[in-house]
Design a protein around this motif. Sequence first.
Motif, PDB file in Angstrom:
ATOM      1  N   ALA A  10       0.808  -1.228   0.000  1.00  0.00           N
ATOM      2  CA  ALA A  10       0.000   0.000   0.000  1.00  0.00           C
ATOM      3  C   ALA A  10       0.831   1.263   0.000  1.00  0.00           C
ATOM      4  CB  ALA A  10      -0.934  -0.006   1.220  1.00  0.00           C
ATOM      5  N   ILE A  11       2.080   1.220   0.475  1.00  0.00           N
ATOM      6  CA  ILE A  11       2.889   2.426   0.664  1.00  0.00           C
ATOM      7  C   ILE A  11       4.136   2.366  -0.221  1.00  0.00           C
ATOM      8  CG2 ILE A  11       4.176   3.815   2.331  1.00  0.00           C
ATOM      9  CD1 ILE A  11       2.367   2.640   4.503  1.00  0.00           C
ATOM     10  N   GLU A  23      -0.257   8.058   0.703  1.00  0.00           N
ATOM     11  CA  GLU A  23      -0.524   6.630   0.875  1.00  0.00           C
ATOM     12  C   GLU A  23      -0.433   6.223   2.343  1.00  0.00           C
ATOM     13  OE1 GLU A  23       1.120   5.202  -3.519  1.00  0.00           O
ATOM     14  OE2 GLU A  23       2.408   5.055  -1.744  1.00  0.00           O
ATOM     15  N   LEU A  24       0.490   6.823   3.080  1.00  0.00           N
ATOM     16  CA  LEU A  24       0.630   6.503   4.500  1.00  0.00           C
ATOM     17  C   LEU A  24      -0.609   6.945   5.271  1.00  0.00           C
ATOM     18  CD1 LEU A  24       2.204   5.520   6.951  1.00  0.00           C
ATOM     19  CD2 LEU A  24       3.367   7.749   7.016  1.00  0.00           C
ATOM     20  N   THR A  25      -1.116   8.139   5.026  1.00  0.00           N
ATOM     21  CA  THR A  25      -2.315   8.595   5.743  1.00  0.00           C
ATOM     22  C   THR A  25      -3.529   7.746   5.366  1.00  0.00           C
ATOM     23  OG1 THR A  25      -2.725  10.277   4.033  1.00  0.00           O
ATOM     24  CG2 THR A  25      -1.488  10.962   5.993  1.00  0.00           C
ATOM     25  N   ALA A  26      -3.631   7.377   4.096  1.00  0.00           N
ATOM     26  CA  ALA A  26      -4.754   6.518   3.687  1.00  0.00           C
ATOM     27  C   ALA A  26      -4.667   5.161   4.370  1.00  0.00           C
ATOM     28  CB  ALA A  26      -4.753   6.360   2.169  1.00  0.00           C
ATOM     29  N   PHE A  27      -3.467   4.635   4.496  1.00  0.00           N
ATOM     30  CA  PHE A  27      -3.272   3.353   5.158  1.00  0.00           C
ATOM     31  C   PHE A  27      -3.609   3.464   6.648  1.00  0.00           C
ATOM     32  CE2 PHE A  27      -0.640   0.364   7.534  1.00  0.00           C
ATOM     33  CZ  PHE A  27      -0.942  -0.837   6.906  1.00  0.00           C
ATOM     34  N   ALA A  35      -5.698  11.092  10.023  1.00  0.00           N
ATOM     35  CA  ALA A  35      -4.238  10.941  10.035  1.00  0.00           C
ATOM     36  C   ALA A  35      -3.611  12.060   9.230  1.00  0.00           C
ATOM     37  CB  ALA A  35      -3.826   9.584   9.467  1.00  0.00           C
ATOM     38  N   ALA A  36      -2.409  12.425   9.607  1.00  0.00           N
ATOM     39  CA  ALA A  36      -1.671  13.469   8.898  1.00  0.00           C
ATOM     40  C   ALA A  36      -0.186  13.149   8.958  1.00  0.00           C
ATOM     41  CB  ALA A  36      -1.938  14.836   9.518  1.00  0.00           C
ATOM     42  N   VAL A  48       2.131  17.731   4.728  1.00  0.00           N
ATOM     43  CA  VAL A  48       2.086  17.414   3.300  1.00  0.00           C
ATOM     44  C   VAL A  48       0.949  16.478   2.937  1.00  0.00           C
ATOM     45  CG1 VAL A  48       4.549  17.816   2.974  1.00  0.00           C
ATOM     46  CG2 VAL A  48       3.734  15.531   3.609  1.00  0.00           C
ATOM     47  N   ALA A  49       0.324  15.856   3.945  1.00  0.00           N
ATOM     48  CA  ALA A  49      -0.777  14.942   3.655  1.00  0.00           C
ATOM     49  C   ALA A  49      -1.683  14.858   4.869  1.00  0.00           C
ATOM     50  CB  ALA A  49      -0.264  13.552   3.286  1.00  0.00           C
ATOM     51  N   ALA A  50      -2.997  14.726   4.613  1.00  0.00           N
ATOM     52  CA  ALA A  50      -3.972  14.572   5.687  1.00  0.00           C
ATOM     53  C   ALA A  50      -5.164  13.816   5.135  1.00  0.00           C
ATOM     54  CB  ALA A  50      -4.402  15.932   6.242  1.00  0.00           C
ATOM     55  N   ALA A  51      -5.791  13.027   5.984  1.00  0.00           N
ATOM     56  CA  ALA A  51      -6.954  12.251   5.570  1.00  0.00           C
ATOM     57  C   ALA A  51      -7.854  12.035   6.766  1.00  0.00           C
ATOM     58  CB  ALA A  51      -6.526  10.904   4.973  1.00  0.00           C
ATOM     59  N   GLY A  52      -9.150  11.853   6.498  1.00  0.00           N
ATOM     60  CA  GLY A  52     -10.091  11.603   7.573  1.00  0.00           C
ATOM     61  C   GLY A  52     -10.738  12.870   8.076  1.00  0.00           C
TER      62      GLY A  52
END
Length: 383
Positions: A10-11, A23-27, A35-36, A48-52
């Motif tokens: 996945a990563i 990909e890390l935040t999605a995982f 997650a961020a 640089v990345a955030a999800a949820g």
Amino acid sequence: MPSPAETLEAIGTGDDEATTCRELTAFALRTCDAAAVDLTAEGRTERVAAAGSAGLLRAPAPSPAGLPAVRAVDGGHPLHSWTLRPGSPPVYGLSVALARHGTSYGTLIAVRTSAPFTDHEAAALHFAARVAAVHVRHARRLAATERVALHLQRALVADPGRPHPNLLTAGRYLPVGPSALVGGDWYETVRLHFGRTLLVVGDVMGHGLDAAVDMNAYRSTLREVASTELAPHRVLRQLDALVAGDAARRPATCLLARVDPARGTALFASAGHLPPAVFAADGTGRLLDVPVGPPLGTGLGGYESAAHPFTDEETLVLYTDGLVERRGEDIDESLARLTALRLPPRASAAEAVDALVAGLDARHAEDDVAVVTARVRSRTAHP
């Protein structure tokens, strides 16, 4: 819980750190509500990345120094967990360093409202962060290598010479792909005696730094040979003989055009290159018939010159195959698409380049593109 194999799959599917962090935040969302990833580079930290759930990520997190450490199962970098109670329900958080071989590249922050993270969940996120750290390190090394290569290539690539004032020229080089690394395509102009100018376009096999080094060698050698005022086919003959003596040198195609504005002629010679095109004052184009010899570097020789009229009402176009060739298309179709273009009537050399690049969608070509256009200066011509 995700298995290590699922984590590895996945990563890290791309070569850039932003993709890895997304990909890390999605995982991480498999075990949390939000997650961020905050990355640190050159002393600055940036998310640089955030999800949820964005609301959960806006909740202030304590500094890691004030948090209890949860030991990772492999004894690696510590994990930090916390519980925030700004209201109801409570927010449970986990902070994991993206670290590898003693270097920390940033932090993964995971939060949820259901329950504190278990040791198994923390270990799984720690493993995912380690995998991401490996790919972030790789992406940064790759980016640094590309920057060095680009600087080296730009240092190698000299600007084309200036033609005589009686000839107006314009050129464009477009490297293939997003990296903008210089390859083996090039164009050149060389001043000769009696108001004549030699126009050159060439294409060294391959891409990247090695092709750029060979391209620079071809250009330098050609300038020396062309300064002897030999006919174009004899220039190719000498260039071929010189290059053939170096087994490490890559083959290249090359097209020469010696333009003589005073006589209204151009003398051409080709080493395995696509034919030149001429566009009339009304914008219609045609290909010129030029004898084609073998590519440079073979040592076979056999080059010939061919003369064609060239007036101040016409625009001459020399180009590399990236301008016209498309995957799965016959070369005759590609060349027909070139001559089917209609340049602006009495276009200047610069306007002709712009029209060719736009009309053939050269910015999305599948290979490097080099193109040079020329017009004999007249009282009504524009630079």
